[in-house]
Design an enzyme around this catalytic site. Structure first.
Site, PDB file in Angstrom:
ATOM      1  N   PRO A  10      -5.452   7.416  -1.310  1.00 34.20           N
ATOM      2  CA  PRO A  10      -5.823   7.897   0.014  1.00 34.20           C
ATOM      3  C   PRO A  10      -4.706   7.850   1.055  1.00 34.20           C
ATOM      4  O   PRO A  10      -3.994   6.855   1.153  1.00 34.20           O
ATOM      5  CB  PRO A  10      -6.952   6.953   0.437  1.00 34.20           C
ATOM      6  CG  PRO A  10      -7.534   6.480  -0.841  1.00 34.20           C
ATOM      7  CD  PRO A  10      -6.399   6.438  -1.830  1.00 34.20           C
ATOM      8  N   ASN A  11      -4.606   8.922   1.778  1.00 34.02           N
ATOM      9  CA  ASN A  11      -3.729   9.082   2.946  1.00 34.02           C
ATOM     10  C   ASN A  11      -2.257   9.257   2.597  1.00 34.02           C
ATOM     11  O   ASN A  11      -1.442   9.499   3.506  1.00 34.02           O
ATOM     12  CB  ASN A  11      -3.909   7.910   3.933  1.00 34.02           C
ATOM     13  CG  ASN A  11      -5.338   7.806   4.414  1.00 34.02           C
ATOM     14  OD1 ASN A  11      -5.905   8.800   4.876  1.00 34.02           O
ATOM     15  ND2 ASN A  11      -5.952   6.641   4.279  1.00 34.02           N
ATOM     16  N   ARG A  18       2.686  10.308   8.804  1.00 34.23           N
ATOM     17  CA  ARG A  18       1.861   9.116   8.973  1.00 34.23           C
ATOM     18  C   ARG A  18       2.736   7.887   9.267  1.00 34.23           C
ATOM     19  O   ARG A  18       3.579   7.528   8.433  1.00 34.23           O
ATOM     20  CB  ARG A  18       1.089   8.885   7.669  1.00 34.23           C
ATOM     21  CG  ARG A  18       0.339   7.592   7.598  1.00 34.23           C
ATOM     22  CD  ARG A  18      -0.134   7.320   6.174  1.00 34.23           C
ATOM     23  NE  ARG A  18      -0.946   6.127   6.156  1.00 34.23           N
ATOM     24  CZ  ARG A  18      -1.274   5.461   5.059  1.00 34.23           C
ATOM     25  NH1 ARG A  18      -0.851   5.890   3.876  1.00 34.23           N
ATOM     26  NH2 ARG A  18      -2.009   4.383   5.129  1.00 34.23           N
ATOM     27  N   TYR A  23       6.245   4.015   6.978  1.00 32.45           N
ATOM     28  CA  TYR A  23       6.356   4.718   5.690  1.00 32.45           C
ATOM     29  C   TYR A  23       7.564   5.656   5.596  1.00 32.45           C
ATOM     30  O   TYR A  23       7.806   6.238   4.540  1.00 32.45           O
ATOM     31  CB  TYR A  23       5.059   5.493   5.414  1.00 32.45           C
ATOM     32  CG  TYR A  23       3.853   4.591   5.319  1.00 32.45           C
ATOM     33  CD1 TYR A  23       3.720   3.683   4.262  1.00 32.45           C
ATOM     34  CD2 TYR A  23       2.854   4.602   6.289  1.00 32.45           C
ATOM     35  CE1 TYR A  23       2.635   2.842   4.176  1.00 32.45           C
ATOM     36  CE2 TYR A  23       1.749   3.762   6.209  1.00 32.45           C
ATOM     37  CZ  TYR A  23       1.648   2.885   5.155  1.00 32.45           C
ATOM     38  OH  TYR A  23       0.571   2.040   5.068  1.00 32.45           O
ATOM     39  N   ASN A  79       0.128   3.965  -6.694  1.00 34.75           N
ATOM     40  CA  ASN A  79       0.021   3.518  -5.303  1.00 34.75           C
ATOM     41  C   ASN A  79      -1.379   3.909  -4.866  1.00 34.75           C
ATOM     42  O   ASN A  79      -1.633   5.075  -4.515  1.00 34.75           O
ATOM     43  CB  ASN A  79       1.085   4.169  -4.418  1.00 34.75           C
ATOM     44  CG  ASN A  79       1.003   3.624  -2.996  1.00 34.75           C
ATOM     45  OD1 ASN A  79       0.054   2.922  -2.633  1.00 34.75           O
ATOM     46  ND2 ASN A  79       2.005   3.931  -2.180  1.00 34.75           N
ATOM     47  N   ALA A  82      -5.003   2.143   0.469  1.00 32.05           N
ATOM     48  CA  ALA A  82      -5.916   1.090   0.922  1.00 32.05           C
ATOM     49  C   ALA A  82      -6.930   0.687  -0.151  1.00 32.05           C
ATOM     50  O   ALA A  82      -7.495  -0.416  -0.091  1.00 32.05           O
ATOM     51  CB  ALA A  82      -6.637   1.539   2.189  1.00 32.05           C
ATOM     52  N   ASP A  92     -11.379  -2.468 -12.673  1.00 25.62           N
ATOM     53  CA  ASP A  92     -12.105  -2.347 -13.952  1.00 25.62           C
ATOM     54  C   ASP A  92     -11.609  -1.157 -14.768  1.00 25.62           C
ATOM     55  O   ASP A  92     -11.554  -1.226 -15.999  1.00 25.62           O
ATOM     56  CB  ASP A  92     -13.607  -2.193 -13.685  1.00 25.62           C
ATOM     57  CG  ASP A  92     -14.263  -3.508 -13.286  1.00 25.62           C
ATOM     58  OD1 ASP A  92     -13.621  -4.562 -13.407  1.00 25.62           O
ATOM     59  OD2 ASP A  92     -15.429  -3.468 -12.838  1.00 25.62           O
ATOM     60  N   GLU A 103       2.039  -1.252 -10.233  1.00 23.70           N
ATOM     61  CA  GLU A 103       1.505  -1.088  -8.878  1.00 23.70           C
ATOM     62  C   GLU A 103       2.674  -0.926  -7.923  1.00 23.70           C
ATOM     63  O   GLU A 103       3.625  -1.712  -7.960  1.00 23.70           O
ATOM     64  CB  GLU A 103       0.689  -2.341  -8.519  1.00 23.70           C
ATOM     65  CG  GLU A 103       0.209  -2.346  -7.072  1.00 23.70           C
ATOM     66  CD  GLU A 103      -0.554  -3.636  -6.730  1.00 23.70           C
ATOM     67  OE1 GLU A 103      -0.817  -4.459  -7.642  1.00 23.70           O
ATOM     68  OE2 GLU A 103      -0.861  -3.804  -5.536  1.00 23.70           O
ATOM     69  N   HIS A 105       3.919  -0.059  -3.771  1.00 21.19           N
ATOM     70  CA  HIS A 105       3.655   0.165  -2.340  1.00 21.19           C
ATOM     71  C   HIS A 105       4.965   0.466  -1.632  1.00 21.19           C
ATOM     72  O   HIS A 105       5.961  -0.247  -1.839  1.00 21.19           O
ATOM     73  CB  HIS A 105       2.990  -1.057  -1.705  1.00 21.19           C
ATOM     74  CG  HIS A 105       1.700  -1.400  -2.364  1.00 21.19           C
ATOM     75  ND1 HIS A 105       0.546  -0.672  -2.162  1.00 21.19           N
ATOM     76  CD2 HIS A 105       1.402  -2.346  -3.283  1.00 21.19           C
ATOM     77  CE1 HIS A 105      -0.416  -1.180  -2.914  1.00 21.19           C
ATOM     78  NE2 HIS A 105       0.075  -2.191  -3.609  1.00 21.19           N
ATOM     79  N   ILE A 106       4.928   1.479  -0.806  1.00 23.52           N
ATOM     80  CA  ILE A 106       6.125   1.879  -0.045  1.00 23.52           C
ATOM     81  C   ILE A 106       6.524   0.764   0.913  1.00 23.52           C
ATOM     82  O   ILE A 106       7.707   0.434   1.056  1.00 23.52           O
ATOM     83  CB  ILE A 106       5.820   3.184   0.736  1.00 23.52           C
ATOM     84  CG1 ILE A 106       5.518   4.316  -0.249  1.00 23.52           C
ATOM     85  CG2 ILE A 106       6.973   3.541   1.664  1.00 23.52           C
ATOM     86  CD1 ILE A 106       4.868   5.531   0.393  1.00 23.52           C
ATOM     87  N   ARG A 112       2.720  -7.548   6.219  1.00 25.40           N
ATOM     88  CA  ARG A 112       1.852  -6.812   7.149  1.00 25.40           C
ATOM     89  C   ARG A 112       0.546  -7.589   7.382  1.00 25.40           C
ATOM     90  O   ARG A 112       0.488  -8.786   7.161  1.00 25.40           O
ATOM     91  CB  ARG A 112       1.618  -5.394   6.597  1.00 25.40           C
ATOM     92  CG  ARG A 112       2.937  -4.610   6.451  1.00 25.40           C
ATOM     93  CD  ARG A 112       2.715  -3.214   5.929  1.00 25.40           C
ATOM     94  NE  ARG A 112       1.904  -2.412   6.855  1.00 25.40           N
ATOM     95  CZ  ARG A 112       1.334  -1.250   6.528  1.00 25.40           C
ATOM     96  NH1 ARG A 112       1.491  -0.758   5.308  1.00 25.40           N
ATOM     97  NH2 ARG A 112       0.609  -0.592   7.408  1.00 25.40           N
ATOM     98  N   ARG A 116      -3.974  -6.764   3.878  1.00 26.22           N
ATOM     99  CA  ARG A 116      -3.166  -6.056   2.867  1.00 26.22           C
ATOM    100  C   ARG A 116      -2.575  -7.010   1.835  1.00 26.22           C
ATOM    101  O   ARG A 116      -1.898  -6.588   0.903  1.00 26.22           O
ATOM    102  CB  ARG A 116      -2.034  -5.267   3.540  1.00 26.22           C
ATOM    103  CG  ARG A 116      -2.523  -4.169   4.445  1.00 26.22           C
ATOM    104  CD  ARG A 116      -1.389  -3.318   4.982  1.00 26.22           C
ATOM    105  NE  ARG A 116      -1.791  -2.661   6.208  1.00 26.22           N
ATOM    106  CZ  ARG A 116      -2.483  -1.525   6.274  1.00 26.22           C
ATOM    107  NH1 ARG A 116      -2.823  -0.886   5.174  1.00 26.22           N
ATOM    108  NH2 ARG A 116      -2.833  -1.011   7.439  1.00 26.22           N
TER     109      ARG A 116
HETATM  110  C1  DQA Z   1       0.431   1.359   0.953  1.00 28.01           C
HETATM  111  C2  DQA Z   1       0.011   0.067   1.644  1.00 28.01           C
HETATM  112  C3  DQA Z   1      -1.497   0.029   1.856  1.00 28.01           C
HETATM  113  O1  DQA Z   1      -1.872  -1.170   2.499  1.00 28.01           O
HETATM  114  C4  DQA Z   1      -1.902   1.200   2.741  1.00 28.01           C
HETATM  115  O2  DQA Z   1      -3.302   1.204   2.908  1.00 28.01           O
HETATM  116  C5  DQA Z   1      -1.415   2.502   2.219  1.00 28.01           C
HETATM  117  C6  DQA Z   1      -0.053   2.592   1.699  1.00 28.01           C
HETATM  118  C7  DQA Z   1       1.964   1.465   0.820  1.00 28.01           C
HETATM  119  O3  DQA Z   1       2.419   2.326   0.056  1.00 28.01           O
HETATM  120  O4  DQA Z   1       2.695   0.725   1.490  1.00 28.01           O
HETATM  121  O5  DQA Z   1      -2.095   3.510   2.296  1.00 28.01           O
HETATM  122  O6  DQA Z   1      -0.114   1.366  -0.371  1.00 28.01           O
END
Ligand code: DQA
Length: 157
Positions: A10-11, A18, A23, A79, A82, A92, A103, A105-106, A112, A116
């Site tokens: 998401p997002n 954003r 980011y 990634n 959230a 699961d 996993e 994360h940028i 943060r 998170r």
């Molecule tokens: C994220 C970190 C998450 O907490 C956040 O909700 C994101 C992006 C990152 O790539 O840093 O959407 O996964």
């Protein structure tokens, strides 16, 4: 050619506009180009997908599990945005599909907000990486290849 699957949740389609202070200014298209180049350097092909929907991510992880079992896919760079912090269903799915996951994360999620700091992905991921920006996806692809080959050598599921 074997594939690596890069899943963004998401997002992450909003990358570039954003919260650029968090980011950066690179876009999802830049992420996909970086992953494809990293995969090609390793003799692989990257498939990059993004969705804002939890169920779609779960379906793609199940599909990845089947392709990994058939020897067609190395694993997944994920990634989950959230959903990382909320989704037991994704936890699961990764466990159930027995798919190697890195996993990613940028941002450095641990520097943060406290919400998170919790990840439902980390306990079922082969490796966890964060805070290396958009270019860090290339490192995540490399890490995936490394952990998946270590797994294959040790004969683990
Ligand atoms: C994220 C970190 C998450 O907490 C956040 O909700 C994101 C992006 C990152 O790539 O840093 O959407 O996964």
């Amino acid at each position: 050619m074997k594939t690596v699957l890069v899943l963004n949740g998401p997002n992450l389609n909003l990358l570039g506009t954003r919260e650029p202070a968090v980011y950066g200014s690179e876009t999802l298209a830049d992420v996909e180009r970086i992953c494809q180049q990293a995969a090609l350097r390793l003799g692989l092909e990257a498939q990059c997908r993004q969705t804002n929907h939890e169920g779609q991510l779960i379906d793609w992880i199940h599909e990845a599990g089947r392709l990994c079992a058939q020897g067609e896919m190395v694993g997944v760079v994920l990634n989950a945005g959230a959903l990382t912090h909320t989704s037991i269903a994704l936890h699961d799915a990764i466990k159930g599909a027995a798919v190697p996951v890195v996993e990613y994360h940028i941002s450095n999620v641990h520097a943060r907000e406290s919400f998170r700091h919790q990840s439902w992905i980390s306990p079922v991921a082969r490796a966890v990486m964060a805070g290396l920006g958009v270019k860090g996806y290339a490192l995540a692809v490399e890490a995936l290849v490394q952990v998946a080959s270590a797994q294959a050598q040790s004969g683990k599921a």
